[in-house]
Design a protein around this motif. Structure first.
Motif: not given
Length: 221
Positions: A199-201, A215-217
């Motif tokens: 999962t990328v947010s 900011t990438l999570n």
């Protein structure tokens, strides 16, 4: 006048190979002081001396783990040797080559000798170091010596496809035959693991202006 009683009795036999004659003797030690009675009482010339047992088995080389049927002439004799039962020679499966002496005899005749070479089985090994893989991946199988046949679910030629097998430990076989016709099969295992669910947010989902940061999570692995 004395009456002597035997206190110890010795019996023995001796065979003279040159004329197939057996001599027997008996020795009696009595209860008298220093008294011994010795009697040579038996002589027998064997009537079977003209019998010459021979092996009619023509095969003198087999693969370890196989069996060999033994035959001899004239019939009615006995076979003996290590791993011989009745007329069957059954060497154990091994990767080591060995030589065995087998015998066939009739009555008191000298046994015939058959020397059999038991060829060791090939010992194929998997040369890949990979023992696990992700579900959906494929894997090229390599072994030594090459030229054998792979088997197992998900195997085509020397390619293993985990998308066919699914998750879990999968068993793969490899069979190889050498130039002597001896064959052996080895099995090994590959563990098919679940692929991670990622999962990328980010803090900005549509656009970002020049000079701004986002900011990438990422999670799931």
């Amino acid at each position: 006048y004395y009456t002597y009683y035997p206190t110890t009795i010795y019996l023995g036999f001796r065979k003279i190979l040159t004329n197939d004659t057996i001599y027997g003797w008996i020795k009696l030690i009595t209860n008298g002081p220093g008294e011994k009675l010795v009697s040579y009482a038996y002589r027998h010339t064997m009537t079977t001396s003209t019998v010459t047992p021979v092996f009619t088995t023509t095969n003198t080389s087999i693969c370890a783990g196989n069996t060999l049927s033994l035959t001899g002439s004239p019939s009615g004799g006995s076979f003996f040797g290590v791993n011989v039962s009745g007329n069957i020679f059954s060497p154990v499966a091994s990767t080591i080559t060995s030589v065995h002496n087998l015998y066939y005899t009739i009555g008191c005749a000298m046994p015939a000798l058959l020397t059999v070479t038991v060829n060791g089985l090939p010992n194929p090994v998997l040369t890949n170091s990979l023992t696990s893989m992700c579900n959906g991946d494929s894997f090229t199988l390599t072994t030594a010596p090459s030229g054998g046949t792979f088997g197992g679910t998900g195997v085509s030629g020397n390619i293993f496809n985990s998308s066919i097998t699914g998750l879990g430990t999968q068993t793969i076989s490899y069979s190889y035959s050498d130039g002597l016709g001896c064959s052996n099969t080895k099995t090994f295992s590959l563990n098919v693991l679940s692929a991670p669910s990622l999962t990328v947010s980010s803090t900005a989902t549509t656009m970002v202006c020049p000079g701004q940061s986002v900011t990438l999570n990422a999670s799931g692995a």
